[in-house]
Design a protein around this motif. Structure first.
Motif, PDB file in Angstrom:
ATOM      1  N   SER A 226      -6.654 -34.902  -7.928  1.00 38.67           N
ATOM      2  CA  SER A 226      -7.898 -34.148  -8.091  1.00 38.67           C
ATOM      3  C   SER A 226      -9.097 -34.898  -7.519  1.00 38.67           C
ATOM      4  O   SER A 226     -10.006 -34.295  -6.959  1.00 38.67           O
ATOM      5  CB  SER A 226      -8.151 -33.860  -9.575  1.00 38.67           C
ATOM      6  OG  SER A 226      -6.995 -33.332 -10.151  1.00 38.67           O
ATOM      7  N   ASP A 227      -9.078 -36.239  -7.658  1.00 40.04           N
ATOM      8  CA  ASP A 227     -10.217 -37.027  -7.167  1.00 40.04           C
ATOM      9  C   ASP A 227     -10.158 -37.247  -5.663  1.00 40.04           C
ATOM     10  O   ASP A 227     -11.180 -37.326  -4.996  1.00 40.04           O
ATOM     11  CB  ASP A 227     -10.227 -38.421  -7.828  1.00 40.04           C
ATOM     12  CG  ASP A 227     -10.441 -38.323  -9.322  1.00 40.04           C
ATOM     13  OD1 ASP A 227     -10.902 -37.256  -9.771  1.00 40.04           O
ATOM     14  OD2 ASP A 227     -10.147 -39.304 -10.028  1.00 40.04           O
ATOM     15  N   TRP A 228      -8.952 -37.403  -5.153  1.00 38.73           N
ATOM     16  CA  TRP A 228      -8.793 -37.993  -3.821  1.00 38.73           C
ATOM     17  C   TRP A 228      -8.370 -36.970  -2.759  1.00 38.73           C
ATOM     18  O   TRP A 228      -8.521 -37.188  -1.574  1.00 38.73           O
ATOM     19  CB  TRP A 228      -7.763 -39.124  -3.936  1.00 38.73           C
ATOM     20  CG  TRP A 228      -7.663 -40.035  -2.768  1.00 38.73           C
ATOM     21  CD1 TRP A 228      -8.680 -40.676  -2.115  1.00 38.73           C
ATOM     22  CD2 TRP A 228      -6.451 -40.414  -2.100  1.00 38.73           C
ATOM     23  NE1 TRP A 228      -8.180 -41.443  -1.094  1.00 38.73           N
ATOM     24  CE2 TRP A 228      -6.806 -41.310  -1.061  1.00 38.73           C
ATOM     25  CE3 TRP A 228      -5.107 -40.111  -2.284  1.00 38.73           C
ATOM     26  CZ2 TRP A 228      -5.883 -41.882  -0.211  1.00 38.73           C
ATOM     27  CZ3 TRP A 228      -4.184 -40.697  -1.445  1.00 38.73           C
ATOM     28  CH2 TRP A 228      -4.574 -41.571  -0.413  1.00 38.73           C
ATOM     29  N   HIS A 229      -7.806 -35.854  -3.161  1.00 35.62           N
ATOM     30  CA  HIS A 229      -7.337 -34.790  -2.268  1.00 35.62           C
ATOM     31  C   HIS A 229      -6.446 -35.296  -1.130  1.00 35.62           C
ATOM     32  O   HIS A 229      -6.816 -35.190   0.043  1.00 35.62           O
ATOM     33  CB  HIS A 229      -8.530 -34.006  -1.687  1.00 35.62           C
ATOM     34  CG  HIS A 229      -9.410 -33.467  -2.757  1.00 35.62           C
ATOM     35  ND1 HIS A 229      -9.007 -32.461  -3.608  1.00 35.62           N
ATOM     36  CD2 HIS A 229     -10.657 -33.822  -3.153  1.00 35.62           C
ATOM     37  CE1 HIS A 229      -9.980 -32.225  -4.468  1.00 35.62           C
ATOM     38  NE2 HIS A 229     -10.989 -33.027  -4.225  1.00 35.62           N
ATOM     39  N   PRO A 230      -5.286 -35.827  -1.450  1.00 34.12           N
ATOM     40  CA  PRO A 230      -4.392 -36.324  -0.394  1.00 34.12           C
ATOM     41  C   PRO A 230      -3.809 -35.171   0.433  1.00 34.12           C
ATOM     42  O   PRO A 230      -3.857 -34.012   0.024  1.00 34.12           O
ATOM     43  CB  PRO A 230      -3.288 -37.040  -1.162  1.00 34.12           C
ATOM     44  CG  PRO A 230      -3.301 -36.427  -2.513  1.00 34.12           C
ATOM     45  CD  PRO A 230      -4.697 -35.997  -2.781  1.00 34.12           C
ATOM     46  N   ASP A 231      -3.256 -35.540   1.625  1.00 33.67           N
ATOM     47  CA  ASP A 231      -2.649 -34.535   2.499  1.00 33.67           C
ATOM     48  C   ASP A 231      -1.194 -34.299   2.159  1.00 33.67           C
ATOM     49  O   ASP A 231      -0.588 -33.332   2.625  1.00 33.67           O
ATOM     50  CB  ASP A 231      -2.747 -34.995   3.958  1.00 33.67           C
ATOM     51  CG  ASP A 231      -4.187 -35.202   4.367  1.00 33.67           C
ATOM     52  OD1 ASP A 231      -4.956 -34.229   4.284  1.00 33.67           O
ATOM     53  OD2 ASP A 231      -4.558 -36.342   4.730  1.00 33.67           O
ATOM     54  N   LEU A 232      -0.609 -35.224   1.393  1.00 37.32           N
ATOM     55  CA  LEU A 232       0.803 -35.103   1.056  1.00 37.32           C
ATOM     56  C   LEU A 232       1.072 -35.883  -0.238  1.00 37.32           C
ATOM     57  O   LEU A 232       0.419 -36.901  -0.494  1.00 37.32           O
ATOM     58  CB  LEU A 232       1.642 -35.682   2.198  1.00 37.32           C
ATOM     59  CG  LEU A 232       3.158 -35.616   2.023  1.00 37.32           C
ATOM     60  CD1 LEU A 232       3.768 -34.799   3.147  1.00 37.32           C
ATOM     61  CD2 LEU A 232       3.787 -36.993   2.022  1.00 37.32           C
ATOM     62  N   VAL A 233       2.012 -35.376  -1.022  1.00 38.97           N
ATOM     63  CA  VAL A 233       2.371 -36.070  -2.266  1.00 38.97           C
ATOM     64  C   VAL A 233       3.861 -36.397  -2.230  1.00 38.97           C
ATOM     65  O   VAL A 233       4.685 -35.545  -1.898  1.00 38.97           O
ATOM     66  CB  VAL A 233       2.064 -35.201  -3.510  1.00 38.97           C
ATOM     67  CG1 VAL A 233       2.531 -35.891  -4.786  1.00 38.97           C
ATOM     68  CG2 VAL A 233       0.576 -34.884  -3.594  1.00 38.97           C
TER      69      VAL A 233
ATOM     70  N   VAL B 271      -0.641 -28.352  -1.066  1.00 38.90           N
ATOM     71  CA  VAL B 271      -0.303 -29.653  -0.487  1.00 38.90           C
ATOM     72  C   VAL B 271       1.220 -29.825  -0.376  1.00 38.90           C
ATOM     73  O   VAL B 271       1.949 -29.433  -1.288  1.00 38.90           O
ATOM     74  CB  VAL B 271      -0.923 -30.789  -1.341  1.00 38.90           C
ATOM     75  CG1 VAL B 271      -0.298 -30.842  -2.716  1.00 38.90           C
ATOM     76  CG2 VAL B 271      -0.803 -32.142  -0.652  1.00 38.90           C
ATOM     77  N   PRO B 272       1.716 -30.346   0.756  1.00 39.17           N
ATOM     78  CA  PRO B 272       3.165 -30.581   0.835  1.00 39.17           C
ATOM     79  C   PRO B 272       3.616 -31.622  -0.201  1.00 39.17           C
ATOM     80  O   PRO B 272       2.928 -32.621  -0.392  1.00 39.17           O
ATOM     81  CB  PRO B 272       3.369 -31.124   2.251  1.00 39.17           C
ATOM     82  CG  PRO B 272       2.107 -30.903   2.985  1.00 39.17           C
ATOM     83  CD  PRO B 272       1.017 -30.747   1.982  1.00 39.17           C
ATOM     84  N   ILE B 273       4.746 -31.336  -0.836  1.00 37.48           N
ATOM     85  CA  ILE B 273       5.270 -32.265  -1.848  1.00 37.48           C
ATOM     86  C   ILE B 273       6.691 -32.665  -1.454  1.00 37.48           C
ATOM     87  O   ILE B 273       7.529 -31.799  -1.198  1.00 37.48           O
ATOM     88  CB  ILE B 273       5.317 -31.622  -3.253  1.00 37.48           C
ATOM     89  CG1 ILE B 273       3.937 -31.095  -3.648  1.00 37.48           C
ATOM     90  CG2 ILE B 273       5.837 -32.613  -4.284  1.00 37.48           C
ATOM     91  CD1 ILE B 273       3.936 -30.287  -4.935  1.00 37.48           C
ATOM     92  N   ILE B 274       6.954 -33.963  -1.393  1.00 38.13           N
ATOM     93  CA  ILE B 274       8.315 -34.451  -1.166  1.00 38.13           C
ATOM     94  C   ILE B 274       8.793 -35.094  -2.469  1.00 38.13           C
ATOM     95  O   ILE B 274       8.088 -35.909  -3.062  1.00 38.13           O
ATOM     96  CB  ILE B 274       8.364 -35.484  -0.020  1.00 38.13           C
ATOM     97  CG1 ILE B 274       7.906 -34.824   1.289  1.00 38.13           C
ATOM     98  CG2 ILE B 274       9.768 -36.053   0.134  1.00 38.13           C
ATOM     99  CD1 ILE B 274       7.813 -35.781   2.457  1.00 38.13           C
ATOM    100  N   VAL B 275       9.970 -34.684  -2.911  1.00 40.65           N
ATOM    101  CA  VAL B 275      10.505 -35.173  -4.177  1.00 40.65           C
ATOM    102  C   VAL B 275      11.497 -36.304  -3.907  1.00 40.65           C
ATOM    103  O   VAL B 275      12.319 -36.197  -3.001  1.00 40.65           O
ATOM    104  CB  VAL B 275      11.209 -34.006  -4.904  1.00 40.65           C
ATOM    105  CG1 VAL B 275      12.051 -34.510  -6.040  1.00 40.65           C
ATOM    106  CG2 VAL B 275      10.191 -32.992  -5.393  1.00 40.65           C
TER     107      VAL B 275
END
Lengths: 238, 407
Positions: free
Chosen positions: A45-52, A76-80
């Motif tokens: 929420s604070d940083w707004h990354p491009d990918l998690v 946001v794209p999420i890789i598990v």
């Protein structure tokens, strides 16, 4: 500095976040790490990354819940990151919105390739609005209005359902699509348990698409999970 | 038991013969019996036959009895004719009574038999059902144990795979740099960090595997205790030396009772227990807080030792479960804050070691009201314990030697 893609790594294993932070930074990414889903969500929420990139088994808010919460507010794209034996949770994560998965233990190259693919996809997706009338990717060209499909220039005739399935695959190229996701998207929510429908249609679609280029594997089976559509012609599948 | 099935021909024969025999007996008594006595005796006979052989032989007996009564006991004797009218009535009444009583008692008998066999059937069904239940609960127990096994396997594979994941990720990053395709420049610091991770995680894997071996030994009852006479303060100081790096930021207090007798234990194993407790105390309490290690004489021939911290403590309902192998209060129990999590083997091994010595281990709330206090007892051990493996023949020599040294 600001144009470096931002990646948020969420894992409760400090040694792994240490390695991933260094490995990803050396590849030019801006990286932050969080130790559980709750901290991960706050950082997001604070940083707004491009990918998690997130682990599944974590204390407090786990990876599954994190995917769910992120999907409620972001695309946001999420890789598990999953371990063998977590197949069920992995599929659930993909169902609630994760885009891809990497099985532990993994080589950094595999993770980096998935990161690149996910970032590329999210860039094309954000660029491709509003809704296009033509889908063009790799060997495929689909005219959505005339419902014509060409693979490497030659036309392929598809049934309406096969066409819908291919369009869905094209729109989510490179992403892992679970059986449930595909069934719900093409046949509707009542059919999510009918894996055999999907197998038959995917089988037919494969025959028609791969007739033109023998040995080409456009629809890759992800065992126990679902399928991944690869529109570019690459080396023939082993 | 009388046959409850169809009467055999012998039953009819016996019925006829019994009536004949009774008639003969009554005839021999001659004038001592009147017609009423005769009729009652014959009726009794019919009832007996009815209960014994059922309704059809009873019917036959009734008719024969009626004929005998008429022939031998109603005047004129020796004929089937009857002189007095009231004797006709008596004979008729006798026949009706005999037939009715015979049929009723035979039916009652049959009912009783049916009820009996019903009861037996219910008993049989009950036994069968109970057996089926037992089989089912056995299968359930088996299933539970399989479930437990797979949960344990999951825990073990997770703990093996976690360090392996960090090692693999580090190695492949370093390899990438060597291959240089696409160009990747790790600075010296990053390179060292990767190697540190590999080093630390390999040690972690090794520790985990050692723990597994130790646990397997304890469970198989193959823990080889090398008992010797030793001093409690030496055991504690050995554990503290080993725990030096992890307790650097804690205040350590040691309180060993004066004149504490020596103990005959496996010093390195007990020191391992103390180390595990100190390690846990350091891990689950904040830097700067106090860790107190104490030892005193307990009742009887026991020594009681304790390690106490000022951490968050362990909820009472988890205090027994933390001794289960692979159970981790921070991961498996109720957690509200993030804390480092161990392998879930330390306390299980500690328990195994303490119990192999004949002691007990348990958890209490710390004296200050917060924090954890783990207590354990050890027998001082002046008597031989033959059921435990004695590693060396020279133990008794050491015993006398150490004992004389201590005097």
């Amino acid at each position: 500095m600001t144009d470096r893609p931002r990646i948020l790594v969420v894992d409760d294993e400090p040694q792994l976040t240490r390695v991933l932070r260094t490995g990803l930074k050396s590849r030019g990414y801006d990286v932050r790490a969080a130790a559980d889903g709750l901290a991960g969500f706050e950082t997001f929420s604070d940083w707004h990354p491009d990918l998690v990139i997130t682990d599944l088994a974590m204390p407090n808010v786990d990876g599954l819940e994190l995917c769910r919460r992120l999907r409620a507010i972001s695309q946001v794209p999420i890789i598990v990151l999953s371990a063998k034996g977590e197949e069920k949770t992995k599929v659930e994560a993909l169902d609630v919105g994760a885009d891809d998965y990497v099985t532990k233990p993994f080589g950094i190259d595999e993770l980096l390739a998935r990161v690149r693919a996910s970032l590329r996809r999210s860039v094309t997706q954000s660029k491709s609005e509003p809704e296009p009338t033509v889908l063009d990717s790799g060997d495929f060209h689909i005219d959505l209005e005339s419902r014509r499909v060409t693979v490497r220039g030659s036309e392929v005739h598809l049934t309406p359902k096969e066409f819908d399935l291919l369009v869905y695959f094209m729109k989510h190229a490179g992403k892992v699509l679970t059986h449930r996701t595909l069934l719900a998207a093409i046949w509707g929510g009542d059919y999510v348990e009918q894996d055999q429908y999907l197998r038959v249609f995917v089988g037919n679609l494969r025959k028609k698409l791969e007739k033109e280029v023998s040995g080409q594997n456009y629809i890759v089976t992800e065992p126990w999970v679902g399928y991944r559509f690869m529109p570019e012609s690459g080396p023939p599948a082993s | 038991m009388p046959a409850s099935s169809e009467p055999k021909w012998t039953d009819y024969l016996v019925a006829v013969l019994s009536v004949g025999a009774l008639t003969l007996l009554l005839k021999l008594l001659g004038g001592h019996v009147n017609a009423t006595t005769v009729s009652l005796a014959l009726l009794l006979n019919v009832l007996f036959i009815a209960t014994r052989w059922g309704s059809v032989p009873a019917l036959l007996a009734s008719v024969i009895a009626m004929l005998c009564f008429n022939f031998f006991f109603l005047p004129p004797f020796g004929t089937f004719t009857i002189a007095a009218t009231d004797n006709w009535i008596a004979l008729f009444a006798f026949l009706i009574t005999a037939v009715t009583a015979g049929q009723l008692s035979a039916r009652a008998k049959k009912r009783a038999e049916e009820a009996e066999s019903g009861k037996r059937e219910i008993g049989r069904l009950y036994a069968e059902l109970r057996e089926a239940f037992q089989r089912a609960s056995h299968a359930e127990a088996l299933r539970q144990s399989e479930k437990l096994k797979s949960a344990l396997l999951d825990a073990v594979t997770h703990d093996l795979r976690t360090p392996l994941t960090s090692i693999k990720a580090s190695i492949t990053t370093l390899l990438d740099e060597q291959r240089d395709d696409p160009p990747l420049a790790l600075d010296r610091e990053s390179r060292i960090e990767m190697m540190e991770v590999i080093d630390e995680e390999s040690d972690r894997l090794n520790r985990f595997i050692n723990g597994l071996i130790e646990l397997a030994r304890i469970e198989a009852g193959e823990l080889q205790l090398r008992r010797r006479w030793g001093a409690v303060d030496e055991i504690i100081s050995a554990a503290l030396t080993r725990a030096g790096s992890i307790t650097r930021e804690h205040r350590i207090e040691v309180d060993v009772e004066q004149e504490l007798p020596g103990v005959r234990v496996d010093e390195s194993a007990v020191s391992e227990v103390v180390y595990t407790l100190i390690d846990n105390a350091a891990k689950y309490s904040t830097p700067g807080s106090r860790i107190r290690i104490s030892a005193q004489r307990a009742g009887g021939e026991m020594i009681r030792m304790a390690v106490e911290d000022e951490g968050r403590g362990i909820a009472p309902d988890l205090r027994e479960r933390v001794f289960d192998k692979f159970f981790r209060a921070t991961r498996d129990g109720d957690v509200s804050t993030r804390e480092p999590s161990g392998t879930g083997m330390g306390l299980a091994i500690a328990k195994g070691i303490v119990e192999a010595h004949g002691g007990k281990i348990w958890i209490e709330s710390a004296a200050a009201g917060k924090g954890t206090r783990v207590d354990f007892t050890l027998p001082i051990g002046d008597e031989e314990t033959p059921d435990e493996p004695q590693p060396q023949k020279s133990t008794s020599e050491e015993f006398s030697l150490s004992a004389s040294e201590k005097v």
